[in-house]
Design an enzyme around this catalytic site. Structure first.
Site, PDB file in Angstrom:
ATOM      1  N   LYS A   1      73.570   8.473  39.740  1.00  0.00           N
ATOM      2  CA  LYS A   1      73.522   7.856  41.053  1.00  0.00           C
ATOM      3  C   LYS A   1      71.949   6.987  41.008  1.00  0.00           C
ATOM      4  O   LYS A   1      72.219   5.915  41.518  1.00  0.00           O
ATOM      5  CB  LYS A   1      73.646   8.752  42.127  1.00  0.00           C
ATOM      6  CG  LYS A   1      73.778   7.877  43.475  1.00  0.00           C
ATOM      7  CD  LYS A   1      74.019   8.940  44.765  1.00  0.00           C
ATOM      8  CE  LYS A   1      75.254   9.725  44.671  1.00  0.00           C
ATOM      9  NZ  LYS A   1      75.269  10.469  45.981  1.00  0.00           N
TER      10      LYS A   1
ATOM     11  N   ARG B   1      79.907  19.077  33.642  1.00  0.00           N
ATOM     12  CA  ARG B   1      79.822  17.709  34.132  1.00  0.00           C
ATOM     13  C   ARG B   1      80.511  16.671  33.134  1.00  0.00           C
ATOM     14  O   ARG B   1      80.583  16.641  31.869  1.00  0.00           O
ATOM     15  CB  ARG B   1      78.168  17.482  34.135  1.00  0.00           C
ATOM     16  CG  ARG B   1      77.944  15.901  34.912  1.00  0.00           C
ATOM     17  CD  ARG B   1      76.447  15.554  34.960  1.00  0.00           C
ATOM     18  NE  ARG B   1      76.443  14.384  35.166  1.00  0.00           N
ATOM     19  CZ  ARG B   1      75.989  13.946  36.581  1.00  0.00           C
ATOM     20  NH1 ARG B   1      75.905  15.008  37.431  1.00  0.00           N
ATOM     21  NH2 ARG B   1      75.729  12.941  36.959  1.00  0.00           N
TER      22      ARG B   1
ATOM     23  N   GLU C   1      76.115  14.110  49.113  1.00  0.00           N
ATOM     24  CA  GLU C   1      75.122  13.579  50.094  1.00  0.00           C
ATOM     25  C   GLU C   1      75.285  12.056  50.179  1.00  0.00           C
ATOM     26  O   GLU C   1      76.016  11.265  49.405  1.00  0.00           O
ATOM     27  CB  GLU C   1      73.743  13.452  49.256  1.00  0.00           C
ATOM     28  CG  GLU C   1      72.601  13.250  50.106  1.00  0.00           C
ATOM     29  CD  GLU C   1      71.443  13.029  49.489  1.00  0.00           C
ATOM     30  OE1 GLU C   1      70.496  12.905  50.131  1.00  0.00           O
ATOM     31  OE2 GLU C   1      71.222  13.624  48.340  1.00  0.00           O
TER      32      GLU C   1
END
Length: 558
Positions: A273, A263, A37
């Site tokens: 983020k 992850r 994104e």
């Protein structure tokens, strides 16, 4: 997780995918994607995901797509698109012509939602966001049906069209998939698939005022592009049933398959983020490219190389669960990459003046010194030597302690690439007693490279000629946070930031070789570590160098 003890010979994703492809799971070529994104900069965890998708596509002679998940105009910006593309290419995972944008599929995604409505698999809901959450239930209690769940197909289609036309204010209505409010998986409890947002989109302008949710748009985008494997991090495992539901209900032939991998987190750094944005917007760090952050821009500005990051990811191998890896492994990979490709130069961080009393006044010699003792291909350079030089203050001790093999009063030491010098006199400030100058003599017969085989000294120290020294400032970095554990709710960053995370040393003296350094050029400063010329700042006419990593390698000693 101890990477050193657990070596991964075979990537588990390679194995799973290989078995499926042997069974001819698809009638099309292998294709993977990385769907960021554009609402921030990529970080080290992103690099791991990019590497996973790129290398698997490469392993099976497929293609790799970069697709921007740009379906939220409130957070996204062209700046992030540009930097993401640049960072991925810098890493060495160039998607070539395969760069796509989710917003380009707006018509197809809208039609897909309309199809679900026509099939009785979606509906327009008037509950507020708070009510939607309340009706969803909990992990131990089932959800409740929305009072709008049984609207007719005709009414839902009409309301959806009006949503698209901008007839309703933001957040007043949503479209929800009609699945199962009693499902043990909260993701399947009639998830929202469309919402109203009245904001200009960086790419489509004001063409749309409704935007799909990621969980709905993502499988459709994958299907449009012919993606075979949606490879994503482990937190999306609970979302996989919804991914598969959307593709099934839309009757997609040979649907893409979602596979999850672990992850990646690093000790002492923030990869969320949301937290990175708080640090940046709160002014606690110097933007997204602050060298203390784990963003790729931060790593690059600090002086990390793409080769070292790729080597680090390959060393980790394939991880199945969320894992935290010691950052010393990344630093080890960086040292291994830099040690044979950087020029070793002399820089004096804490200068102490040395006058060589028997050296000819006004004389300047150009001494020849190798650029890298491990790589002859880097050649040699000329370094000026004169009567007055500077050495590190820590390289002198008036009364040497046991094991001190550098310069002391009446002691002798070799100057790197130059001569033996002996300290004859110590000059001190009368008021403070601080040593301000050393008076030394040199032995002209001990010049380096002349084959001198006389007496030996145990120590060699670096130095810089006073008349030729280049002044610079350097930044020394340590971990950003005092404690790695970050509260899940509100964070008082002022109490969590390590006050020693950035230390600036001014008036560092360097040999003139660095004067023409290029931004991001790396050097080894003898005995101090690896440094990189900061491309963002200068202190007036003075260069600024960032310490990439110290010389001490804690990982290799494990």
């Amino acid at each position: 997780m101890d990477i050193k003890k657990e070596h991964h010979n075979e990537n588990f994703l390679f194995k799973l995918i290989s078995e499926e492809l042997e069974q001819r799971a698809f009638g099309r070529d292998m294709c993977t994607r990385f769907p960021p994104e554009p609402n921030g900069y990529l970080h080290i965890g992103s690099a791991y995901a990019i590497h996973t998708n790129f290398t698997i596509a490469q392993r099976f002679n497929g293609t790799f797509h970069l697709r921007f998940d740009d379906t939220n105009p409130l957070k996204e910006d062209l700046e992030y698109v540009t930097t993401i593309i640049e960072d991925i290419k810098w890493l060495g995972y160039d998607p070539g012509k395969h760069i796509y944008y989710g917003s380009d599929y707006s018509d197809e995604i809208y039609n897909a939602a309309a199809t679900l409505i026509k099939h009785g698999k979606a509906y327009v809901c008037d509950l507020t966001p708070e009510e939607v959450t309340e009706y969803r239930g909990t992990l131990t209690e089932p959800g409740r049906d929305s009072p709008y769940r049984n609207r007719s197909v005709e009414e839902n289609l009409e309301l959806f069209a009006k949503m698209k036309n901008g007839d309703y204010p933001a957040s007043s209505k949503v479209v929800r998939a009609k699945i199962d409010m009693g499902s043990p998986n909260l993701t399947l409890r009639d998830p929202v698939i469309y919402r109203i947002i009245h904001a200009e989109h960086y790419r489509t302008g004001n063409d749309w005022c409704i935007y799909p949710m990621y969980d709905f748009a993502h499988p459709i985008q994958d299907a449009i592009e012919g993606i075979t494997y949606s490879l994503c991090s482990i937190e999306f495992k609970d979302h996989r049933p919804l991914y598969e539901w959307v593709l099934k209900e839309l009757d997609i032939p040979e649907p893409p398959r979602q596979k999850e991998f672990g992850r990646l987190n690093l000790t002492g750094v923030v990869t969320s983020k949301r937290f990175l944005r708080q640090l940046i917007e709160g002014g606690h760090v110097d933007g997204w490219d602050d060298p203390r952050l784990p963003t790729l821009r931060g790593f690059r500005r600090r002086g990390f190389t793409p080769e070292s990051i790729r080597s680090f990811i390959e060393e980790i191998g394939s991880i199945r669960t969320q894992s935290t890896v010691d950052i010393s492994l990344l630093e080890h990979c960086l040292r291994q990459d830099l040690k044979a490709k950087t020029v070793s130069v002399m820089a004096v961080l804490q200068p102490l003046k040395v006058v060589i009393t028997n050296y000819p006044e006004g004389n300047v010699e150009l001494l020849i010194i190798e650029n890298n003792s491990e790589n002859e291909a880097l050649g040699k350079r000329e370094v000026p030597f004169s009567k007055t030089i500077y050495i590190e203050r820590g390289d002198f001790m008036e009364q040497p302690s046991k094991g001190f093999h550098r310069l002391s009063l009446n002691g002798e030491v070799r100057l790197k690439g130059a001569y033996f010098i002996r300290c004859e006199e110590v000059i001190k400030d009368r008021e403070t007693g601080e040593i301000t100058e050393l008076r030394c003599t040199y032995d002209p017969l001990t010049k380096s490279g002349t084959g001198f085989t006389g007496r030996k000294v145990k120590g060699t120290i670096h130095w810089v000629s006073e008349d030729h020294a280049v002044k610079a400032d350097i930044h020394l970095y340590e971990k950003l946070l005092i404690d790695q554990e970050i509260p899940k709710e509100s964070v008082d960053w002022k109490t969590m930031i390590n006050p020693e995370s950035l230390v600036t040393i001014r008036d560092v003296l360097m040999e003139p070789f660095v004067e023409d350094a290029r931004p991001e050029q790396k050097f080894q400063f003898l005995r101090h570590g690896y440094f990189c010329l900061d491309k963002k700042y200068r202190t007036g006419d003075r260069l600024v160098f960032n310490r990439v990593v110290p010389l001490k390698d804690t990982w290799s000693k494990r």
